[in-house]
Design a protein around this motif. Structure first.
Motif, PDB file in Angstrom:
ATOM      1  N   ASP A 111      57.819 141.834  56.050  1.00 43.35           N
ATOM      2  CA  ASP A 111      56.999 142.098  54.884  1.00 43.35           C
ATOM      3  C   ASP A 111      57.970 142.331  53.594  1.00 43.35           C
ATOM      4  O   ASP A 111      59.023 142.627  53.479  1.00 43.35           O
ATOM      5  N   SER A 113      57.952 143.933  50.779  1.00 47.83           N
ATOM      6  CA  SER A 113      58.305 145.532  50.398  1.00 47.83           C
ATOM      7  C   SER A 113      59.602 146.127  51.266  1.00 47.83           C
ATOM      8  O   SER A 113      59.999 146.851  50.981  1.00 47.83           O
ATOM      9  N   GLU A 114      59.679 145.444  52.620  1.00 53.33           N
ATOM     10  CA  GLU A 114      60.721 145.895  53.145  1.00 53.33           C
ATOM     11  C   GLU A 114      62.314 145.182  53.008  1.00 53.33           C
ATOM     12  O   GLU A 114      63.152 145.538  53.439  1.00 53.33           O
ATOM     13  N   ALA A 118      63.140 151.480  48.586  1.00 48.84           N
ATOM     14  CA  ALA A 118      62.226 152.240  48.636  1.00 48.84           C
ATOM     15  C   ALA A 118      61.539 152.657  46.998  1.00 48.84           C
ATOM     16  O   ALA A 118      60.326 152.440  46.737  1.00 48.84           O
ATOM     17  N   GLN A 120      62.029 150.799  44.587  1.00 46.45           N
ATOM     18  CA  GLN A 120      61.395 149.653  43.664  1.00 46.45           C
ATOM     19  C   GLN A 120      60.134 149.355  44.350  1.00 46.45           C
ATOM     20  O   GLN A 120      59.633 148.301  43.646  1.00 46.45           O
ATOM     21  N   ARG A 121      59.692 149.675  45.307  1.00 38.89           N
ATOM     22  CA  ARG A 121      58.174 149.353  45.739  1.00 38.89           C
ATOM     23  C   ARG A 121      57.190 149.680  45.013  1.00 38.89           C
ATOM     24  O   ARG A 121      56.256 148.569  44.875  1.00 38.89           O
ATOM     25  N   LEU A 124      57.481 146.678  42.448  1.00 38.11           N
ATOM     26  CA  LEU A 124      57.039 145.526  43.298  1.00 38.11           C
ATOM     27  C   LEU A 124      55.570 145.430  43.140  1.00 38.11           C
ATOM     28  O   LEU A 124      54.911 144.121  42.999  1.00 38.11           O
ATOM     29  N   PHE A 125      54.999 146.350  43.783  1.00 43.13           N
ATOM     30  CA  PHE A 125      53.271 146.413  43.927  1.00 43.13           C
ATOM     31  C   PHE A 125      52.692 146.081  42.596  1.00 43.13           C
ATOM     32  O   PHE A 125      51.802 145.424  42.574  1.00 43.13           O
ATOM     33  N   ALA A 135      50.151 140.424  48.833  1.00 45.22           N
ATOM     34  CA  ALA A 135      51.453 141.033  49.236  1.00 45.22           C
ATOM     35  C   ALA A 135      51.606 140.591  50.615  1.00 45.22           C
ATOM     36  O   ALA A 135      52.895 140.270  50.764  1.00 45.22           O
ATOM     37  N   SER A 202      65.678 142.096  43.677  1.00 46.23           N
ATOM     38  CA  SER A 202      65.834 143.438  43.172  1.00 46.23           C
ATOM     39  C   SER A 202      65.963 143.257  41.516  1.00 46.23           C
ATOM     40  O   SER A 202      65.320 143.972  40.611  1.00 46.23           O
TER      41      SER A 202
END
Length: 300
Positions: A111, A113-114, A118, A120-121, A124-125, A135, A202
């Motif tokens: 995924d 998000s992985e 953490a 930055q998630r 990202l969303f 997603a 990132s």
């Protein structure tokens, strides 16, 4: 997927310019002052002072009716024997999309998000929500390609107005020489180690907020020829990662310099029209050509 792939394909040259942010400029906010046009434009002369060619730093997406054609640029376009560009077939969207799809796809990836830390998630969303992107749609999309797609969110500059496209059209009937081509450019991204691809992703997430705060900053720096801002953009953000910067900017400039010195030695005067990031700074084409004995002068 045809719509997103078409937009991504149109940005291949922008990404290969190694300045995602510079290419991802939005339209001017209402009432914003636009600087007088003086894009990065240089004259190349040999040791005897004879002009051997010119270099124009391009930007690959612009709002409608952006004026960038100064008199010196128009004169060079008129008298140059050929134009040297990164990718010649920018209008062949089907070909570009096919190349992207072939290189960007690997089934069974984690995924998205992985693939980021953490902390930055949430950002990202937010980008995914802003772009209306599912997603779960990245399960077969390699990390570098996901970064390219996310770089599109919130940008409104039109690749149809890109300077590279316009210059290629100006040279109809004269040689258009390709330095790399779309497949070679995307292969650079595809060849990055996974950790470097994640650093790229990132960096895109980090720079998204900066782009939101001042979407016209880099475009205006390009339009006015502000080398200080342009050089800063080649050493910060995603370009702060040494491996990414070498792969996307420095190594390519070295290869291009070798090609350009051979072309300049011939009895032809080319216009070199490549992403502005490639021309400026101590690792730029200007500095590398000067190290080979040429004189490179900025034409305001």
């Amino acid at each position: 997927m045809r719509g997103p792939l078409r937009r991504i394909s149109a940005r291949i040259a922008a990404l290969a310019a190694a300045m995602l942010a510079l290419a991802a400029c939005g339209n001017d906010p209402v009432g914003e002052a636009v600087p007088e046009a003086s894009p990065p434009f240089y004259e190349i002369a040999n040791a005897d002072g004879e002009v051997e060619g010119w270099m124009l730093g391009t930007i690959h997406a612009l709002p409608d009716r952006t004026h960038w054609r100064t008199e010196p640029i128009e004169n060079a376009i008129e008298i140059a024997d050929s134009v040297i560009v990164e990718v010649a077939d920018l209008t062949d969207q089907a070909k570009l999309a096919a190349i992207y799809a072939q290189l960007a796809t690997t089934p069974g990836l984690p995924d998205l998000s992985e693939r980021v830390d953490a902390d930055q998630r949430p950002a990202l969303f937010n980008i995914l929500a802003r772009g209306g992107i599912d997603a779960s749609s990245f399960g077969s999309t390699e990390t570098w390609a996901a970064a390219i797609r996310l770089a599109q969110v919130g940008t409104t500059g039109d690749p149809a107005n890109g300077v590279d496209r316009a210059v290629i059209a100006d040279f109809a009937g004269r040689p258009v020489i390709e330095l790399e081509g779309a497949a070679a450019q995307l292969a650079i991204f595809d060849g990055l180690a996974e950790q470097d691809q994640r650093d790229l992703l990132s960096g895109i997430i980090t720079e998204f907020k900066q782009l939101e705060d001042d979407p016209a900053r880099l475009r205006n720096a390009w339009l006015s020829g502000d080398e200080t801002v342009l050089i800063e953009a080649t050493t910060t953000g995603i370009m702060a990662d040494a491996e990414v910067r070498d792969a996307l900017l420095v190594d390519r400039n070295r290869d291009w310099t070798e090609t350009l010195t051979e072309m300049l030695a011939a009895d032809q005067r080319p216009l070199v029209a490549v992403g502005a990031a490639h021309l400026v700074g101590e690792d730029g084409l200007g500095a590398m050509l000067e190290a080979q004995g040429y004189s490179v002068r900025r034409v305001e």
